[in-house]
Enzyme design. Structure first.
Site, PDB file in Angstrom:
ATOM      1  N   ASP A  32       0.852  -1.195   0.000  1.00 27.04           N
ATOM      2  CA  ASP A  32       0.000   0.000   0.000  1.00 27.04           C
ATOM      3  C   ASP A  32       0.891   1.250   0.000  1.00 27.04           C
ATOM      4  OD1 ASP A  32      -3.217   0.487   1.063  1.00 27.04           O
ATOM      5  OD2 ASP A  32      -1.818   2.176   1.042  1.00 27.04           O
ATOM      6  N   ASN A  88     -13.073  -3.548   2.263  1.00 27.40           N
ATOM      7  CA  ASN A  88     -14.132  -2.539   2.312  1.00 27.40           C
ATOM      8  C   ASN A  88     -14.975  -2.558   1.048  1.00 27.40           C
ATOM      9  OD1 ASN A  88     -13.024  -1.566   4.779  1.00 27.40           O
ATOM     10  ND2 ASN A  88     -11.559  -0.325   3.656  1.00 27.40           N
ATOM     11  N   GLN A  95     -14.425   2.308   1.419  1.00 23.67           N
ATOM     12  CA  GLN A  95     -13.785   1.976   0.138  1.00 23.67           C
ATOM     13  C   GLN A  95     -13.496   3.262  -0.628  1.00 23.67           C
ATOM     14  OE1 GLN A  95     -16.038  -0.614  -2.500  1.00 23.67           O
ATOM     15  NE2 GLN A  95     -14.224  -1.081  -3.736  1.00 23.67           N
ATOM     16  N   HIS A 101     -10.284  -5.180  -3.478  1.00 21.00           N
ATOM     17  CA  HIS A 101      -8.949  -5.431  -2.924  1.00 21.00           C
ATOM     18  C   HIS A 101      -9.092  -5.841  -1.469  1.00 21.00           C
ATOM     19  CE1 HIS A 101      -9.888  -1.157  -2.491  1.00 21.00           C
ATOM     20  NE2 HIS A 101      -9.274  -1.235  -1.336  1.00 21.00           N
ATOM     21  N   HIS A 103      -7.043  -5.803   2.165  1.00 17.98           N
ATOM     22  CA  HIS A 103      -5.915  -5.249   2.912  1.00 17.98           C
ATOM     23  C   HIS A 103      -5.296  -6.315   3.810  1.00 17.98           C
ATOM     24  CE1 HIS A 103      -6.858  -0.867   2.297  1.00 17.98           C
ATOM     25  NE2 HIS A 103      -8.074  -1.349   2.111  1.00 17.98           N
TER      26      HIS A 103
HETATM   27  P1  5GP Z   1      -9.815   1.293   0.393  1.00 17.28           P
HETATM   28  O1  5GP Z   1      -9.959   2.534   1.240  1.00 17.28           O
HETATM   29  O2  5GP Z   1     -10.476   1.462  -0.957  1.00 17.28           O
HETATM   30  O3  5GP Z   1     -10.216   0.041   1.087  1.00 17.28           O
HETATM   31  O4  5GP Z   1      -8.257   1.145   0.161  1.00 17.28           O
HETATM   32  C1  5GP Z   1      -7.566   1.716  -0.887  1.00 17.28           C
HETATM   33  C2  5GP Z   1      -6.101   1.605  -0.528  1.00 17.28           C
HETATM   34  O5  5GP Z   1      -5.340   1.758  -1.704  1.00 17.28           O
HETATM   35  C3  5GP Z   1      -5.626   2.680   0.449  1.00 17.28           C
HETATM   36  O6  5GP Z   1      -5.050   2.056   1.578  1.00 17.28           O
HETATM   37  C4  5GP Z   1      -4.611   3.487  -0.348  1.00 17.28           C
HETATM   38  O7  5GP Z   1      -3.523   3.888   0.428  1.00 17.28           O
HETATM   39  C5  5GP Z   1      -4.194   2.515  -1.434  1.00 17.28           C
HETATM   40  N1  5GP Z   1      -3.837   3.117  -2.698  1.00 17.28           N
HETATM   41  C6  5GP Z   1      -4.552   4.053  -3.396  1.00 17.28           C
HETATM   42  N2  5GP Z   1      -3.937   4.348  -4.556  1.00 17.28           N
HETATM   43  C7  5GP Z   1      -2.817   3.572  -4.599  1.00 17.28           C
HETATM   44  C8  5GP Z   1      -1.768   3.430  -5.562  1.00 17.28           C
HETATM   45  O8  5GP Z   1      -1.739   4.074  -6.618  1.00 17.28           O
HETATM   46  N3  5GP Z   1      -0.788   2.528  -5.283  1.00 17.28           N
HETATM   47  C9  5GP Z   1      -0.783   1.788  -4.118  1.00 17.28           C
HETATM   48  N4  5GP Z   1       0.225   0.927  -3.940  1.00 17.28           N
HETATM   49  N5  5GP Z   1      -1.759   1.916  -3.195  1.00 17.28           N
HETATM   50  C10 5GP Z   1      -2.754   2.792  -3.426  1.00 17.28           C
END
Ligand code: 5GP
Ligand code: ZN
Length: 135
Positions: A32, A88, A95, A101, A103
Site C-alpha cells: 500500500d 471494504n 472503500q 482489494h 488489505h
Molecule cells: P480502500 O480505502 O479502498 O479500502 O483502500 C484503498 C487503498 O489503496 C488505500 O489504503 C490506499 O492507500 C491505497 N492506494 C490508493 N492508490 C494507490 C496506488 O496508486 N498505489 C498503491 N500501492 N496503493 C494505493
C-alpha cells in the site's frame, strides 16, 4: 475484464509500476502506497470487479488462502504482533478505490491503526429481519 479508467486494473496488470510482492495468473499483491502500518499490502485481482459482490466465486475462493500465505510471510518477516485482513465495500464502508482489494495489515503492540467500532446491542427485530432473509 479490465476497466480502462481503473487505477488498480492498471497496477494489477503491470501497466503502472508497483512494489509487487507476489503475482500469479489471477492476482498481484502490492504494498500500500499509504500504509497503515509497516508491511501493509493489498491483494488485487487482475480482472476488474468493483467490490466483493461483483467478484466471481472462483476468484473469491482464492483470496483467503492467498491472504493466509502472504500474511504469514509479512507477519513473520516484519515481526508483527497481530494481523488484520480488511476488505471494504462501498464509500460509507471506507472503500476509496472501486476495484476489489483485500488489505493485509500487520499489527504491532501500541500501533495507531484503527479497525474498531463501538459495540451495540443485538435487537430482536434485527434477528428476525436477518433470519427471514435465509428462510
Ligand atoms: P480502500 O480505502 O479502498 O479500502 O483502500 C484503498 C487503498 O489503496 C488505500 O489504503 C490506499 O492507500 C491505497 N492506494 C490508493 N492508490 C494507490 C496506488 O496508486 N498505489 C498503491 N500501492 N496503493 C494505493
Ligand atoms: Zn479495476
Amino acid at each position: 475484464m479490465r476497466d480502462d479508467n481503473c487505477i488498480f486494473c492498471k497496477i494489477a496488470n503491470g501497466e503502472i509500476p508497483s512494489a509487487t510482492l507476489y503475482e500469479d495468473d489471477d492476482f498481484r499483491v502490492i504494498m500500500d502506497l499509504n500504509p497503515a502500518s509497516r508491511g501493509h499490502s493489498l491483494i488485487l485481482p487482475k480482472d476488474h470487479a468493483a467490490n466483493l459482490f461483483e467478484l466471481p466465486d472462483e476468484t473469491a475462493a482464492k483470496v483467503l488462502p492467498l491472504a493466509k500465505k502472504i500474511g504469514a510471510k509479512l507477519s513473520e518477516g516484519f515481526g508483527s504482533d497481530g494481523f488484520n485482513v480488511v476488505q471494504n465495500n462501498g464509500e460509507c464502508a471506507g472503500q476509496t478505490v472501486f476495484h476489489f482489494h483485500t488489505h493485509l495489515i500487520p499489527r504491532y503492540k501500541g500501533d495507531t491503526v484503527s479497525v474498531k467500532w463501538v459495540p451495540g446491542k443485538l435487537a430482536e427485530e434485527d434477528i428476525e429481519k436477518a433470519k427471514s432473509l435465509f428462510s
